[in-house]
Design a protein around this motif. Structure first.
Motif, PDB file in Angstrom:
ATOM      1  N   ILE A   1      48.944  32.711  49.105  1.00  0.00           N
ATOM      2  CA  ILE A   1      49.753  33.870  48.718  1.00  0.00           C
ATOM      3  C   ILE A   1      50.132  33.774  47.247  1.00  0.00           C
ATOM      4  N   GLY A   2      50.497  32.559  46.801  1.00  0.00           N
ATOM      5  CA  GLY A   2      50.801  32.372  45.390  1.00  0.00           C
ATOM      6  C   GLY A   2      49.598  32.636  44.510  1.00  0.00           C
ATOM      7  N   SER A   3      48.407  32.230  44.965  1.00  0.00           N
ATOM      8  CA  SER A   3      47.187  32.501  44.219  1.00  0.00           C
ATOM      9  C   SER A   3      46.921  33.999  44.142  1.00  0.00           C
ATOM     10  N   TRP A   4      47.176  34.711  45.235  1.00  0.00           N
ATOM     11  CA  TRP A   4      47.024  36.168  45.266  1.00  0.00           C
ATOM     12  C   TRP A   4      47.930  36.803  44.210  1.00  0.00           C
ATOM     13  N   LEU A   5      49.207  36.451  44.246  1.00  0.00           N
ATOM     14  CA  LEU A   5      50.146  37.000  43.269  1.00  0.00           C
ATOM     15  C   LEU A   5      49.783  36.578  41.844  1.00  0.00           C
ATOM     16  N   GLY A   6      49.476  35.297  41.669  1.00  0.00           N
ATOM     17  CA  GLY A   6      49.205  34.787  40.325  1.00  0.00           C
ATOM     18  C   GLY A   6      47.964  35.386  39.708  1.00  0.00           C
TER      19      GLY A   6
ATOM     20  N   VAL B   1      43.647  29.409  43.959  1.00  0.00           N
ATOM     21  CA  VAL B   1      42.765  28.953  45.034  1.00  0.00           C
ATOM     22  C   VAL B   1      41.561  29.882  45.120  1.00  0.00           C
ATOM     23  N   TRP B   2      40.378  29.324  44.997  1.00  0.00           N
ATOM     24  CA  TRP B   2      39.139  30.107  45.083  1.00  0.00           C
ATOM     25  C   TRP B   2      38.772  30.345  46.545  1.00  0.00           C
ATOM     26  N   THR B   3      38.436  31.591  46.873  1.00  0.00           N
ATOM     27  CA  THR B   3      37.931  31.946  48.193  1.00  0.00           C
ATOM     28  C   THR B   3      36.543  32.548  48.015  1.00  0.00           C
ATOM     29  N   THR B   4      35.540  31.915  48.559  1.00  0.00           N
ATOM     30  CA  THR B   4      34.182  32.434  48.443  1.00  0.00           C
ATOM     31  C   THR B   4      34.058  33.720  49.253  1.00  0.00           C
ATOM     32  N   PRO B   5      33.684  34.834  48.622  1.00  0.00           N
ATOM     33  CA  PRO B   5      33.628  36.104  49.359  1.00  0.00           C
ATOM     34  C   PRO B   5      32.557  36.078  50.448  1.00  0.00           C
TER      35      PRO B   5
ATOM     36  N   ALA C   1      39.137  38.796  39.266  1.00  0.00           N
ATOM     37  CA  ALA C   1      40.294  38.184  39.930  1.00  0.00           C
ATOM     38  C   ALA C   1      40.179  38.171  41.443  1.00  0.00           C
ATOM     39  N   ALA C   2      39.274  38.961  42.023  1.00  0.00           N
ATOM     40  CA  ALA C   2      39.197  39.091  43.477  1.00  0.00           C
ATOM     41  C   ALA C   2      38.971  37.763  44.204  1.00  0.00           C
ATOM     42  N   PRO C   3      38.088  36.857  43.746  1.00  0.00           N
ATOM     43  CA  PRO C   3      37.908  35.597  44.496  1.00  0.00           C
ATOM     44  C   PRO C   3      39.151  34.722  44.570  1.00  0.00           C
ATOM     45  N   PHE C   4      40.149  35.006  43.761  1.00  0.00           N
ATOM     46  CA  PHE C   4      41.410  34.261  43.831  1.00  0.00           C
ATOM     47  C   PHE C   4      42.466  35.009  44.654  1.00  0.00           C
TER      48      PHE C   4
END
Length: 403
Positions: free
Chosen positions: A57-62, A214-218, A271-274
């Motif tokens: 969630i912090g990565s999303w906001l950041g 935090v990286w999230t692989t799409p 920014a989407a992958p984060f």
């Protein structure tokens, strides 16, 4: 990313320090408070729906804060336009329901595709044709349908915590009466004070942390794109980017619209992958930074956009701590705060949906279908409401033309 040009920019540009002013600085900071305070709580709630931990969630906001800050700072300095980028509040509210049951890597894939679609629309000149095919009434009705349950949630939570929720409602009314720009901040302050006095803030034992990106692989799936990506794209284009352009034009600026919208798509794509769901142009915040209150000289108002961008870059560093703080709030406080923060958006959506007396049936169908929560084949109600409204609009308009 090529920045747009402005017709009001001075032929001979002065150094930034020569254009600094207290009024423009205050306008930029007020815009940050208004945008961040009203949307961060929605982002945290959407993260809870997706089952994310505090770090993600912090990565999303950041990631959103960093994209807004760097993008707005760069464009404002290069063009001398007070360009403010924003996170889509309606989009965040939409995700609270749309992310239920969607794996987050597939949601990130939908975010990537939505941003890529925005960028493609800018590059190939598709923005105007798309908006001509999606009537403003239908887009507003879809938005109102998505947000309606949040407004209703204010009253469903009164039974759970009457003192807390009613005190926040009173703060909202008084804030709207005496200081409209700070109404949501007043609601948050009162809610925190009442919850703290009742011992409902779970702040002990919390591991306060700075933002961890935090990286999230799409992962790409058709159902996630249709139920999450397309509604995010439509809301971002109809409710943020086009109004944002209109506000800049009303203030006397003439930015290159396609380039500016394309910049939001490119930033969102990066920014989407984060975790970032979208980057859009500011609307309400643009009115604060581009208006005469920022500075009497339009050529010096860009300073408010610079201050706005710098503030968001700083916020990106502590977004993780903000996410942890919101997680410590009681659910009734978050729900009431979200509902009160969205009352203006609900009102705007309903007014826009019903503005044309001759075209109210199709928007009403869109509103009801979207608010129903109906889903099929893994596709959420926002898409089905949009599809039902467009179908009704096509049939009724053809009938009117025949008549």
């Amino acid at each position: 990313m090529t920045p747009p040009d402005a017709s009001v920019a001075a032929p001979l540009r002065q150094p930034l320090q020569s254009d600094l002013s207290l009024s423009a600085t205050v306008a930029g900071l007020v815009a940050v408070l208004v945008s961040f305070g009203g949307t961060a709580v929605l982002m945290v709630q959407a993260g809870h729906t997706a089952g994310l931990d505090a770090a993600r969630i912090g990565s999303w906001l950041g990631s959103i804060c960093l994209a807004l800050g760097l993008g707005g700072l760069f464009i404002s300095l290069r063009t001398r336009i007070p360009v403010v980028l924003a996170w889509s509040t309606p989009g965040a509210a939409l995700l609270i329901t749309a992310l239920a049951g969607v794996p987050f890597d597939q949601a990130v894939g939908a975010f990537v595709l939505a941003s890529a679609l925005m960028l493609a629309c800018s590059v190939f000149g598709w923005i105007d044709p798309i908006m001509r095919r999606v009537p403003a009434e239908i887009a507003n009705a879809m938005l109102a349908g998505v947000l309606l349950n949040f407004g209703l949630g204010i009253f469903t939570r009164i039974g759970e915590q009457p003192v807390l929720v009613l005190s926040m409602c009173v703060a909202y009314l008084l804030g709207r009466r005496y200081a409209p720009r700070y109404a949501v901040l007043a609601v948050m302050a009162v809610g925190l004070a009442v919850a703290g006095a009742a011992g409902q803030l779970q702040l002990r034992g919390i591991d306060w942390q700075l933002t961890e990106f935090v990286w999230t692989t799409p992962a790409f799936s058709w159902s996630a794109f249709v139920s999450v990506g397309i509604p995010i794209f439509v809301v971002a284009l109809a409710s943020q980017n086009l109004p944002g352009l209109a506000i800049l034009q009303a203030a006397g600026y003439r930015p290159a619209a396609s380039r500016l919208v394309g910049a939001t798509g490119l930033l969102g794509l990066l920014a989407a992958p984060f975790g970032s769901h979208s980057v859009t142009l500011g609307a309400i915040t643009a009115a604060i930074c581009a208006g005469p209150e920022a500075h009497s000289d339009p050529q010096r108002r860009y300073v408010s956009g610079v201050v706005y961008g710098l503030a968001y870059v700083l916020l990106s560093v502590i977004a993780g701590a903000v996410a942890v703080f919101f997680q410590a709030m009681p659910p009734a406080l978050i729900m009431a705060l979200a509902g009160l923060a969205l009352l203006g958006a609900i009102l705007g959506g309903l007014a826009g949906a019903m503005a044309n007396p001759q075209r109210r049936e199709a928007p009403l169908i869109t509103l009801l279908a979207t608010a129903s929560g109906f889903s099929a084949w893994g596709i959420g109600s926002a898409f089905w409401g949009l599809a039902a409204g467009l179908l009704a609009h096509a049939v009724l308009e053809r009938g009117r033309q025949a008549a």
